[in-house]
Write a protein that holds these residues in place. Structure first.
Motif, mmCIF file in Angstrom:
data_model
loop_
_atom_site.group_PDB
_atom_site.id
_atom_site.type_symbol
_atom_site.label_atom_id
_atom_site.label_comp_id
_atom_site.label_asym_id
_atom_site.label_seq_id
_atom_site.Cartn_x
_atom_site.Cartn_y
_atom_site.Cartn_z
ATOM 1 N N ARG A 67 0.852 -1.187 0.000
ATOM 2 C CA ARG A 67 0.000 0.000 0.000
ATOM 3 C C ARG A 67 0.889 1.238 0.000
ATOM 4 N NH1 ARG A 67 -4.290 -1.748 4.788
ATOM 5 N NH2 ARG A 67 -4.794 -3.830 3.952
ATOM 6 N N ARG A 85 5.378 -0.808 2.492
ATOM 7 C CA ARG A 85 4.802 0.421 3.024
ATOM 8 C C ARG A 85 5.818 1.564 2.868
ATOM 9 N NH1 ARG A 85 1.065 -2.499 3.124
ATOM 10 N NH2 ARG A 85 -0.556 -2.775 4.732
ATOM 11 N N HIS A 139 7.093 4.471 5.074
ATOM 12 C CA HIS A 139 7.120 5.008 6.428
ATOM 13 C C HIS A 139 7.948 6.285 6.423
ATOM 14 C CE1 HIS A 139 5.138 1.502 7.919
ATOM 15 N NE2 HIS A 139 6.131 0.685 7.620
#
Length: 407
Positions: free
Chosen positions: A308, A346, A348
């Motif tokens: 994602r 992801r 971050h």
């Protein structure tokens, strides 16, 4: 993969850490820091007093200049001591003077920011860090010693015995934690800045980037040539073989033409896979998440994808991450004997993180030629990191981190 710092050894296995050399190395680091810091504190305090008293004389000015330059010597000792708890060490940021002699050396040192950072670190070390070293050592050893001196038969003594036992058990962790913090602060002050690394290393980094750009351009050119040239010719050849098979009346020749057409279809499929791997169109059209899903869907190992991403990432980041994931999935198919794999991705903050895991037999070794070294080299160009966990018996997890700043 070696453990470079005491902190990493503590984080990897807190129990095995106790029987490793790191607690003793941390203890020696704090002991030597306390002794060295107190000695330097006494010497610099006396020199400062003498320099102020005799400031009107040349001797006083010389003493004060030596105090400023003392940071260079103290920083050199600190870099040497740093290897007790950090095997990677800390490079010297000072550049050699352009001309020989004392005056060019002094002029170079006084104009370098590193000299003044080292002086600031010296002031911090003698006024705070060495005293904190002594405080931590005192708490780790003096508290248990005083607690165990309580009378054994005294009922009020047992809380002190408990406090002493707990403090003694926590002592190695406390000493190592503060040694790691002290070392990290030392590295912040004494490590060379980007402009101090040197033109040689900077040029190496730029050369790597140019090589990567050239490689990407060449790969795109090969993909276009294969797609527009060889692939189209093979499609045309397949159509001609099909027409020839329909036109022939000889059953034996028709069978041979049919077999040739089937072999050509297989070769064309392999060529298409090769072209897709060289320059995946889905990556450029739909982004990294879609490209990873497409690659995982073609893997012979059942792969679950959980990627994602909030938006499209910089081209170089997407390309590097895609080929690392694709190569990792290829390694799983070839070497892991796994029946299932997962890809997790992801963003971050300013770091793109991917974790590729499988339920295979483990035991992956970067030195065994499984492609891990190539992945690490690819990531190094974009300042990325590769971490591997692959115990015998599995599972295997590959963690990839790539700096990714989105404007």
């Amino acid at each position: 993969m070696r453990v470079a710092t005491a902190w990493q050894a503590l984080a990897q296995n807190p129990f095995r850490f106790l029987v490793s050399p790191w607690p003793w190395r941390s203890l020696l680091y704090l002991l030597s820091g306390g002794v060295f810091g107190l000695t330097i504190f006494a010497v610099l305090a006396a020199a400062t007093v003498l320099g102020v008293i005799f400031f009107v004389l040349i001797a006083g000015v010389v003493v004060l200049l030596l105090i400023v330059l003392s940071g260079i010597f103290i920083a050199r000792v600190e870099r040497f001591r740093l290897r007790l708890v950090d095997l990677d060490g800390c490079p010297d940021p000072h550049r050699p003077p352009l001309d020989p002699g004392a005056w060019p050396w002094l002029r170079t040192r006084f104009t370098e920011p590193a000299t003044w950072r080292e002086l600031g670190f010296t002031a911090l070390s003698v006024t705070a860090l060495c005293w904190l070293d002594i405080t931590v050592l005192g708490f780790a050893f003096a508290v248990p010693y005083l607690s165990f001196r309580a009378p054994v038969g005294d009922p009020s003594a047992w809380p002190w015995l408990v406090i002493g036992a707990v403090t003694l058990a926590a002592g190695p962790y406390l000493v190592t934690a503060w040694a790691g913090a002290h070392a990290a602060l030392t590295r912040i002050f004494l490590s060379p800045r980007d402009h101090e690394i040197g033109t040689g290393l900077s040029e190496v980094a730029r050369t790597k980037e140019r090589l990567l750009d050239a490689f990407e351009s060449e790969r795109a050119r090969i993909e276009r040539d294969l797609h527009d040239g060889a692939q189209q010719r093979l499609v045309t050849l397949g159509m001609n073989l099909g027409l020839a098979r329909l036109d022939t009346a000889d059953p034996l020749l028709a069978d041979r033409l049919s077999d040739a057409q089937e072999q050509l279809t297989v070769a064309l499929s392999e060529l298409r896979d090769l072209v897709r791997g060289l320059n995946p169109q889905v990556l450029y059209d739909n982004g990294l998440a879609a490209a990873v899903v497409d690659t995982a869907g073609r893997s012979v190992v059942a792969t679950t994808v959980d990627v994602r991403l909030p938006e499209r990432l910089p081209h170089r980041v997407e390309t590097t991450a895609y080929f690392v994931v694709a190569e990792a999935l290829t390694n799983i198919s070839k070497h892991s004997r796994a029946s299932a794999a997962t890809v997790y991705g992801r963003l971050h903050a300013d770091t793109l993180v991917f974790e590729i895991s499988d339920n295979g037999g483990g035991g992956a070794d970067p030195l065994s030629g499984t492609g891990l070294t190539g992945l690490a080299d690819r990531l190094e160009v974009v300042a990325g990191t590769l971490k591997l966990s692959s115990p015998l018996g599995g599972p295997t997890t590959l963690k990839v981190e790539i700096p990714c700043r989105i404007a």
